[in-house]
Design a protein around this motif. Structure first.
Motif, PDB file in Angstrom:
ATOM      1  N   LYS A 522      -2.685  38.105  35.544  1.00 17.20           N
ATOM      2  CA  LYS A 522      -2.140  36.754  35.343  1.00 17.20           C
ATOM      3  C   LYS A 522      -1.415  36.199  36.348  1.00 17.20           C
ATOM      4  CE  LYS A 522      -1.350  38.242  30.584  1.00 17.20           C
ATOM      5  NZ  LYS A 522      -0.263  38.166  29.290  1.00 17.20           N
ATOM      6  N   LYS A 529      -0.128  29.611  31.681  1.00 18.72           N
ATOM      7  CA  LYS A 529      -0.828  30.391  32.475  1.00 18.72           C
ATOM      8  C   LYS A 529      -2.486  29.758  32.369  1.00 18.72           C
ATOM      9  CE  LYS A 529       1.050  34.151  31.489  1.00 18.72           C
ATOM     10  NZ  LYS A 529       2.280  33.720  30.469  1.00 18.72           N
ATOM     11  N   SER A 530      -2.856  30.001  31.109  1.00 18.42           N
ATOM     12  CA  SER A 530      -4.363  29.997  30.873  1.00 18.42           C
ATOM     13  C   SER A 530      -4.770  28.569  31.156  1.00 18.42           C
ATOM     14  CB  SER A 530      -4.998  30.500  29.650  1.00 18.42           C
ATOM     15  OG  SER A 530      -3.843  30.410  28.573  1.00 18.42           O
ATOM     16  N   GLU A 571      -4.231  38.410  16.875  1.00 14.51           N
ATOM     17  CA  GLU A 571      -3.196  37.784  17.650  1.00 14.51           C
ATOM     18  C   GLU A 571      -2.129  37.306  17.014  1.00 14.51           C
ATOM     19  OE1 GLU A 571      -4.731  35.405  20.988  1.00 14.51           O
ATOM     20  OE2 GLU A 571      -5.131  37.268  21.897  1.00 14.51           O
ATOM     21  N   ASP A 676       2.589  38.530  26.184  1.00 15.13           N
ATOM     22  CA  ASP A 676       3.149  37.597  26.793  1.00 15.13           C
ATOM     23  C   ASP A 676       4.468  36.929  26.315  1.00 15.13           C
ATOM     24  OD1 ASP A 676       3.121  35.076  28.451  1.00 15.13           O
ATOM     25  OD2 ASP A 676       2.104  33.811  27.275  1.00 15.13           O
TER      26      ASP A 676
END
Ligand code: ADP
Ligand code: MG
Length: 683
Positions: A522, A529-530, A571, A676
């Motif tokens: 990352k 970030k993504s 998730e 994260d």
């Protein structure tokens, strides 16, 4: 502080008294006189007024002492009047007048002057901008209707006088009874918190009313509110409340998921849940919930629906079942005897429909059957009249059975015109009516739902407080960096994926021999970030890692790269956000990229008790995932509860955390691990 003179005044003065009952100063006198105050009533007006039972005073200077002063004069004249009244020994004040803080800066200053005066005199100020107070000693409101005082009736605290009036108008018609009413208006000195404190401190299990209804525009001191509301609930009181004005607070920069998800309404709901208060969204709902409160305690979720009119019963059954309550079908062999007593064509499955020709005796038989039937916890009887016959005998049976049965019976008597007199007689016996079956069904579901949420005091999980404080103390305002974040979560006992931070290819070569592939890389620098292509998953060897490193470092704002083990699983998400004087609200739910899209989150105020975390999870649409949905593995509820509780405790130990986002938390049946985290500090 609520003084004795507000609750049990021996004398009352109305400043701005009038003999014209279309004016507040006139109507208040009428209500006071009819209210049967045991004591003297003075009316101050420079012009002469003649009202029987009231001693007219031309000039405030000529007034002997009065315990309670009610001011119905212009805002600008209030401070001077109050100064004189305080000199004369008045301790309690109700200010009807508007034109204070709600009207602008000038009014705000006058309001502050009143508060300072009253505080200096150790007195109580109700209002300004309110309709007044009703209690067992006097009827100090200038509006109608004036409900008959019933010491066991509902207590009402309202920010808005007009809403209190509208509420009473509909509530009285459905048979609700009232005890004390506090219209707090601008709540300049005495707000809902102070009233709850007083009710809590003076609660007497034998004489006090157990039903409290609130209409609130603001909660200034959530901790005081929580303390006394939950204490009252623990003493056996039932509280329902509307909090208006929840449309988005606005203006908050939402840099985190939590920031985007947390609304002011969510915070209020979280506060209410913690207190054990039933959240209502409308006057009708508040009335229905209050009426359920005044019935026998609902001790289960299985209902018998009894009617002579099919449609209403079907709508009610739909509402009950779609809101998580049950309308179980009776065992056929148990209904044989009952069937014989009813008219041919009656159905006894549940709903029990004993047809338009059903009689009072038959209703009695049906209720007895349901009372004995162990698979039923409560009954609803829907019975109206098409106008062809009198239903008095039916309502008499209903009233008798409501006394003799141990299970609660909720009457839906919809014929407000055809059976007007019979309904009035029924209500006069101290009963309530639910005119609309769907409103009743919804009220039953929210009351039953709220009953389950009775939370113990949160016990904080064990955490390394020193380590937490050291990260926070040394951190600057803004986001914690990757190492600080890992250190903080580890100290809080929240499992986070191990990470290596690299700044050049040499470091990467060295790191590559320590990690076990596949890994995730990352970018460090950009916040989301993504969004900038800064998260590269499933990197299986050193070559790919080297390539990934170049890609990530070429992203604008990149200053390093983070290596992390690749974790599998569903998730989840957990976060916390500071909400002014409410402390932190903790959110939890389904995580990953669908978080904001599906908005499947639950919330609680920090700290979070075990049962509270559990009920948060149980309220998620994604809850089935914790029990194994279709071919998915079962997620560990215990682990998620633990994380939620730890986040709740962490923000208590580190209140400098303004926002915290754990998204995603990778979850499978044995483990939960944060991959994260974003933690923002604002000291
Ligand atoms: P950001 O939220 O800044 O875009 P994340 O670190 O949350 O970045 O990564 C984005 C997505 O990548 C996550 O929602 C998750 O689906 C996946 N992901 C991130 N780290 C891992 C990991 N260690 N293992 C498996 N999947 C991961
Ligand atoms: Mg993320």
């Amino acid at each position: 502080m609520i003084v004795r003179q507000l609750i049990k005044p021996q004398s009352i003065v109305v400043v701005g008294a009038s003999d014209n009952t279309t004016k507040p100063g006139g109507m208040i006198l009428q209500n006071l006189i009819q209210g049967g105050l045991e004591g003297k009533i003075y009316g101050v007006n420079p012009k002469s007024i003649q009202v029987e039972g009231v001693e007219h005073i031309h000039d405030l200077g000529a007034l002997p002492t009065a315990d309670l002063a009610i001011l119905a004069i212009r805002a600008v004249d209030c401070p001077e009047a109050m100064r004189i009244l305080i000199q004369k020994g008045s301790k309690a004040f109700i200010v009807f007048s508007a034109g204070f803080s709600e009207a602008g800066e000038e009014g705000k200053l006058i309001e502050k002057e009143l508060v300072d005066l009253v505080n200096k005199a150790n007195g109580t100020l109700i209002g300004p901008n309110c309709i007044g107070v009703i209690n067992g000693s006097y009827k100090g409101i200038f509006t109608t209707p004036v409900p008959v005082y019933d010491p066991k009736g509902c207590e009402l605290i309202s920010s808005s006088g007009a809403t209190a009036v509208f509420f009473m108008e509909s509530a009285i018609l459905t048979g609700l009874r009232f005890s004390n009413i506090y219209s707090i208006g601008n709540a300049a000195q005495t707000g809902v918190e102070e009233i709850l404190e007083y009710l809590d401190d003076t609660f007497d299990p034998t004489t006090s009313s157990r039903v409290k209804l609130l209409y609130l525009e603001q909660v200034k001191n959530p901790f005081k509110f929580l303390k006394h509301a939950s204490s009252l609930v623990q003493k056996g009181c039932r509280i329902a409340a509307i909090k208006s004005g929840y449309s988005e607070a606005g203006g908050r920069a939402a840099s985190s998921h939590t920031g985007a998800l947390a609304t002011s309404d969510m915070v209020i709901r979280a506060l209410f849940r913690k207190c054990g208060i039933v959240y209502c969204s409308s006057r009708d709902e508040l009335i229905a919930v209050a009426s359920v409160f005044q019935s026998k305690v609902l001790d289960g979720d299985r209902f018998a629906v009894i009617t002579h009119a099919g449609g209403s019963a079907v709508m009610l059954t739909d509402t009950l079942s779609s809101n998580g309550l049950k309308v179980p079908v009776f065992a056929e062999d148990r209904t044989i005897e009952l069937r014989k007593k009813l008219n041919p064509g009656s159905s006894v499955g549940n709903p029990i429909d004993f047809l338009a020709t059903g009689t009072a005796t038959q209703l009695g038989e049906i209720i007895d059957f349901c009372e004995d039937y162990e698979g039923v916890d409560a009954m609803v009887v829907v019975f109206g009249s098409p106008g062809l016959f009198n239903v008095r005998d039916v309502y008499e049976v209903l009233d008798n059975k409501m006394t003799t049965c141990t299970k609660p019976i909720y009457p839906v008597l919809p014929s407000l015109i055809n059976a007007e007199n019979e309904i009035k007689e029924f209500l006069a016996k101290g009963r309530v009516n639910f005119p609309d079956e769907v409103n009743l069904g919804k009220a039953l579901s929210i009351v039953y739902g709220a009953q389950k949420h009775s939370f113990e005091k949160a016990v904080l999980p064990e955490m390394d407080v020193l380590a937490i404080r050291s990260v926070i103390n040394t951190a600057n305002n803004g986001y914690l960096n990757a190492s600080e974040t890992l250190e903080l979560l580890t100290a809080a006992g929240i499992p986070m994926a191990q990470q290596i931070i690299i700044r050049d290819t040499t470091q990467l070569q060295a790191a590559a021999v320590k990690v076990s592939f596949p890994i995730v890389m990352k970018v460090i620098g950009p916040v989301h970030k993504s969004d900038v292509g800064g998260v590269l998953l499933n990197i299986i060897n050193v070559d790919q890692a080297l390539q990934a490193f170049d890609t990530l470092m070429s992203i604008e704002g990149a200053n390093a790269v983070l290596l992390q083990e690749m974790v599998s699983g569903e998730e989840l998400y957990c976060g916390a956000i500071r909400q002014g004087n409410f402390g932190h609200v903790v959110l939890g739910g389904l995580g990953g990229i669908f978080l904001e899209l599906l908005n499947d989150t639950a919330s609680a105020l920090a700290p979070v008790a075990h049962a509270e975390a559990q009920s948060m999870i149980a309220s998620l649409k994604a809850y089935p995932l914790f029990h194994g949905y279709r071919n998915k593995i079962k997620l560990s509820e215990t682990h998620f509860i633990d994380i939620i509780m730890r986040v709740g405790a962490l923000v208590l130990i580190a209140p400098e955390i303004s926002e915290l986002d754990l998204n995603p938390i990778k979850a499978d049946k044995n483990d939960m691990i944060v991959v994260d985290a974003r933690v923002s500090i604002e000291k």
